[in-house]
Design a protein around this motif. Structure first.
Motif, PDB file in Angstrom:
ATOM      1  N   SER A  60       0.822  -1.211   0.000  1.00 24.85           N
ATOM      2  CA  SER A  60       0.000   0.000   0.000  1.00 24.85           C
ATOM      3  C   SER A  60       0.851   1.254   0.000  1.00 24.85           C
ATOM      4  CB  SER A  60      -0.899   0.055   1.237  1.00 24.85           C
ATOM      5  OG  SER A  60      -1.826  -0.976   1.201  1.00 24.85           O
ATOM      6  N   ASP A  61       1.862   1.291   0.861  1.00 21.05           N
ATOM      7  CA  ASP A  61       2.643   2.538   0.961  1.00 21.05           C
ATOM      8  C   ASP A  61       4.071   2.328   1.442  1.00 21.05           C
ATOM      9  OD1 ASP A  61       2.403   2.059   3.642  1.00 21.05           O
ATOM     10  OD2 ASP A  61       1.101   3.753   4.072  1.00 21.05           O
ATOM     11  N   GLN A  64       1.955   4.451  -3.119  1.00 20.35           N
ATOM     12  CA  GLN A  64       0.580   4.838  -2.802  1.00 20.35           C
ATOM     13  C   GLN A  64      -0.041   5.634  -3.945  1.00 20.35           C
ATOM     14  OE1 GLN A  64      -0.529   7.789   0.356  1.00 20.35           O
ATOM     15  NE2 GLN A  64      -1.759   6.090   1.113  1.00 20.35           N
TER      16      GLN A  64
END
Lengths: 473, 473
Positions: free
Chosen positions: A339-340, B182
């Protein structure tokens, strides 16, 4: 806002084409005119020194000086003191598109639940912790660290959760995240990969929960909440193999999940081979003397507990944690990576030092006193102006629920109060079905001072009187 | 690590049940013994003062004092100077589970691409900026700010991108995110909602790109890259309506997307009503005098440009930006809200001040010089030890590609070098199909000092000689 340049020159994107028609000087003039006309160079902005620009572009300094002089003559540029050249202030340029302005200052009172006291953010402590982080950061803290979070922070969080929340977890099963929203999103994605299809959410409860469930490709199903917390029999009647709960202080009713229900719930989880997601959102702030341990401590293999500093310090930090069963933690960390790639390293170190130093606990104690005083202000104001309202859910956190007697119209009261700039939040906002349960108002008071709480209640006292709602205003 | 307490007492989770059998004193003793045996209270950890604990539990101070004395007599606790009580150091407790240790220090040399110089993180500037953020933060910066990011930062980023990257964007079309991972995830989700099914990725390219595409529920399809960048004819042969590119400095080949290809690509996007995702990952560091403008500036309605400070400052900060077409920006901001409610507010303010003050540009200039020196070290070492290798992709960033002459075995060289603790990265890692293109080594040098670069190349000089690879080691 014009960019200011302290002791340095800005970078400018200019292209010269040695193969094109026209001299380099003509090209440079044209490029600068275009940059200024289009607003890429703003009025008042400082240009690089002729030496610097010449070096950047690979042309002679004289060529740049000549160009600056020409454009100054044309009114695009101004030579100011010390050999500095700036874009002329008189240049008419396209307006910079502004991002949306912050919401206008509300002169009213907003009893919004879920908002901590923003004025009490411990800025000095946080800055101290940032300095500590800078002082002690390793190369790993500055690079891409572990997606699961800084090993030091995970250790400190595990120890803290054990000590204060009676949780049972090792550092390796802690995943650092940005807060509940990200924590539940990562967890639900992993559950979906592992075969979960339906996830139960509390009703009444935060409507966002159902959104999180749907967004992860899962089906949400509401389960009723009564005075003892979630109704486990209701849960049995669904196809859910996972449930999202607020056991320590239910949102919005404020009830604590009763001991019997806890056992019943965990039996359900065992029967279904299910997972309980525990939203431990404001358990730091309890006013009675009986802390309520985390569900996670009772069944670490069944419960994913999610907490954050959003209520305890402030939402700005975007730091939270997931305490996961060992069979889920690595997959949740992998989701975090995808995700990040992980939460900010220096911020994680700062939080580590804040907790290790005892400053975090000290802040919580200060805030507990502050919220306790606000809570007294709310209960006294309501006792004085609306003694017939029964206030519940006040054992923890910073919101309470006032059940309205029969005949009182929740929506009409909210609307009438809004016309006086007093923003109330009706229980209907929390009904997953938008259904017709007992009318009530949820009073949040975390981010209001005592004066605002008292005056806010006083200004709507007449609306809270028993009987059919009518707004004399 | 034991928690230290500075001028404050820890919070302890203890429960007394007034309805249960046994006196409160017995219960308290039992609870503390359990907490100590289980390791919830660690050896050496300080207990609350008897006054504090008595107040927390609602019991008399004498009861707590008696309990402490009893447990001290039993060896669980120790009374130390100043009336402080601690858990006895001799207590045998379960070991705290340690999070995985950081990777052991590698005494070799890792020519890994994509790593900036971590030793040059501008810690002093960042701390200054944190102080500035603390000084100027509004309530909005401390609470849940706008999910799209701080309005001030978005304005500064838009202005910066226009000035330095020749981008064309207003602040309202900037979404602050945590970095490329992201940024691309949020963008792809929005594209999927809008009907995109297939997304093209560069081949060779970062294999993670295809993972991002799949994770968003979309189909990745590889498109070849040649000496002029992505082959648009190849793109036309696919069903893709979106493509992820590295136009300024292709990963890994280092080629710049040629002007003709840019036009051709944008025609493709218009024909398909498609979207180009521009990964602008290291454009800050160019060594020749011809900066390459962002594709975004040519077609702001077709290009989503994603950048971050991961290469320019350091990955630890987890701050990046998405410059999106106006018809996509609000949906991307909404995805950001649903994913994590926004990036950290104070960090955003700090970055704002860092750019506004000119410190960001000054750091970039310092780093450009530093990387240029590393680049010279690499080219000279290779010229000396392996003059037959053709080095390309060195116009920007901190990696270069050395094509291997016929007959040399990429995998064998990588394996032989690894046995000498010199970590090389073969081109096969970047082939989306795992296919059999021309063998090459990708040399990353961002996080290596000049000595390490020179000695690393010297230590594998014999492996780089033309002819069949054999490892005499």
């Amino acid at each position: 806002m014009a960019v200011e340049w302290s002791g340095s020159t800005p970078e400018i994107m200019l292209q010269l084409d040695r193969g094109a028609k026209g001299t380099l000087g003509t090209q440079l003039q044209g490029a600068l005119r275009t940059a200024i006309r289009s607003g890429r160079l703003r009025a008042g902005e400082r240009l690089p020194s002729s030496r610097k620009l010449a070096s950047d572009l690979g042309v002679s300094r004289g060529l740049v000086q000549g160009t600056y002089e020409q454009l100054a003559a044309e009114g695009y540029l101004t030579a100011t003191g010390g050999g500095t050249t700036r874009v002329a202030l008189a240049m008419r340029q396209p307006a910079i598109e502004q991002a949306a302005d912050p919401a206008p200052v509300d002169v009213g009172v907003d009893f919004a639940p879920g908002r901590p006291d923003l004025n009490s953010f411990p800025m000095r402590d946080w800055l101290w912790a940032c300095g500590e982080a800078a002082r002690t950061a390793s190369r790993m803290d500055i690079g891409y660290g572990e997606a699961a979070g800084s090993p030091r922070l995970r250790e400190v969080l595990a120890s803290y959760a054990q000590r204060v929340r009676a949780a049972s977890v090792g550092a390796r099963d802690v995943v650092v995240c940005s807060g509940f929203t990200q924590g539940v999103t990562l967890t639900l994605r992993v559950l979906r990969e592992r075969g979960t299809g339906t996830v139960a959410v509390e009703d009444p409860g935060h409507r966002e929960m159902a959104m999180h469930v749907r967004r992860a490709g899962l089906r949400p199903v509401p389960v009723p909440v009564d005075a003892h917390g979630v109704v486990v029999d209701g849960l049995r009647g669904t196809a859910a193999t996972a449930v999202i709960l607020t056991p320590a202080h239910q949102t919005p009713t404020g009830v604590v999940l009763a001991p019997g229900r806890r056992q019943e719930l965990l039996r359900w989880a065992d029967e279904r081979d299910g997972v309980v997601i525990e939203d431990d959102y404001d358990s730091e702030f309890r006013y009675d003397r009986r802390p309520v341990g985390a569900l996670q401590g009772l069944a670490p293999d069944r419960v994913v507990m999610i907490g954050s500093v959003s209520k305890s310090l402030g939402p700005t930090l975007r730091l939270g944690w997931i305490l996961a069963p060992s069979h889920l933690a690595p997959a949740i960390a992998e989701e975090k990576h995808r995700s990040d790639r992980g939460s900010p390293g220096l911020d994680q170190l700062a939080l580590t030092r804040l907790i290790e130093s005892g400053r975090y606990d000290a802040h919580l104690r200060r805030m507990r006193r502050a919220y306790a005083a606000k809570r007294v202000a709310l209960t006294e104001a309501l006792r004085r102006h609306a003694p017939h309202l029964r206030l519940t859910g006040l054992d923890a956190g910073f919101h309470a629920v006032a059940a309205l007697p029969d005949g009182m119209d929740e929506a009409a009261i909210v609307a009438a109060a809004a016309r006086r700039s007093i923003h109330l939040h009706g229980m209907h906002r929390y009904r997953v079905h938008g259904g017709t349960g007992r009318p009530a108002i949820v009073f949040g008071f975390g981010d209001l001072n005592e004066h605002a709480i008292r005056s806010g209640i006083a200004r709507i006292a007449d609306l809270l009187l028993p009987g059919p709602t009518s707004d004399p205003a």
